[in-house]
Design an enzyme around this catalytic site. Sequence first.
Site, PDB file in Angstrom:
ATOM      1  N   HIS A  32       0.765  -1.103  -0.015  1.00  0.00           N
ATOM      2  CA  HIS A  32       0.093  -0.035   0.096  1.00  0.00           C
ATOM      3  C   HIS A  32       0.798   1.217  -0.048  1.00  0.00           C
ATOM      4  CE1 HIS A  32      -3.600  -2.484   0.946  1.00  0.00           C
ATOM      5  NE2 HIS A  32      -2.930  -3.018   1.912  1.00  0.00           N
TER       6      HIS A  32
HETATM    7  O1  RIB Z   1      -5.322  -0.393   4.636  1.00  0.00           O
HETATM    8  C1  RIB Z   1      -3.961  -0.292   4.579  1.00  0.00           C
HETATM    9  C2  RIB Z   1      -3.231   0.908   5.286  1.00  0.00           C
HETATM   10  O2  RIB Z   1      -3.632   0.394   6.452  1.00  0.00           O
HETATM   11  C3  RIB Z   1      -1.695   0.820   5.389  1.00  0.00           C
HETATM   12  O3  RIB Z   1      -1.347   2.339   5.211  1.00  0.00           O
HETATM   13  C4  RIB Z   1      -1.277   0.038   6.190  1.00  0.00           C
HETATM   14  O4  RIB Z   1      -0.031   0.384   6.450  1.00  0.00           O
HETATM   15  C5  RIB Z   1      -2.426   0.167   7.347  1.00  0.00           C
HETATM   16  O5  RIB Z   1      -2.011   1.683   8.054  1.00  0.00           O
END
Ligand code: RIB
Length: 311
Positions: free
Chosen positions: A241
């Site tokens: 992500h």
């Molecule tokens: O849903 C994914 C996000 O939530 C990313 O930023 C992961 O690190 C968590 O913070």
Amino acid sequence: MSRKIIIDTDPGQDDAVAILLALGSPELEVLGITAVAGNVPLALTHVNVRKTCELAGRPDVPVFAGAIRPLVRELVTAEYVHGKTGLDGPGLPEPSMPLQEQYAVDFVVETLMAEPEKTVTLCVLGPLTNIALAMIREPQIIPRIAEIVLMGGGCFEGGNTTPAAEFNIYVDPHAAKTVFGAGVPITMFPLDVTHKALTTRARVQRFRDLGTRVGTATAELLDFYERFDEAKYGTDGGPLHDPNVIAWLLKPELYEGRHINVEIEAASELTMGMTVADWWGVTDRPKNAFFVRDLDADGFYNLLLERIGTL
Ligand code: RIB
Ligand code: CA
């Protein structure tokens, strides 16, 4: 001239890889890194930021602690994904670099008021609590922010924490509502694009093949982090992500999206934290966010390898 950024983050293995990408990219000047409660409590996230800076050989980066909980709701964490330390995998040593005395929210306000307007970009990798608090503490910062680039939300991909909501927005929907309603240029990386950036076995091996301390640690971070999502989605690797936020600043041509309206649900328990994205333009609501929906995944991983390979 390098681009000035503040990284606001809740490490989290994917946050750590994003920080490594930023510290391995001379196009970016990291003015500071602010920790927020999210994947794990604040007491761990500010330690994990410093562990990552020291892994990158950058104990000089100022690190600040911010909000210990969301604006209104109780904190929800994600140890089930990131492990009890929030950075399980490589077993990084406890940091020796100091945590700054100044409160993170005050650092964000002070920096935005001191730097020339529209020259500082906020890169937000966790719940938006610190950013919302800064806007509430000093509204004058709002027109001074060049851009907010954030990982959060989802539309066609639904949610990863509830059927409707992605984790960062779900944890602090009231902060997200404040930020998305502030009128600052926002570029958002929702699950719709991050789910196309999978940490496949072949890609993780390339980090190991770098044969460097940072390359090996990155592979170990990804090996640990992907196991939960691989089981959940039945894919080869899990979605990576947060590094997309930094990659956007370095190579925006890797991405495709469109300016649309995005509203945040902060009332209904059923859809709490949902990003209601008007992709098809069926309303006349203001287009307040650039919603990224697609990427060149191989180009993204090549960039990660190239930059992390320099550390
Ligand atoms: O849903 C994914 C996000 O939530 C990313 O930023 C992961 O690190 C968590 O913070
Ligand atoms: Ca994160």
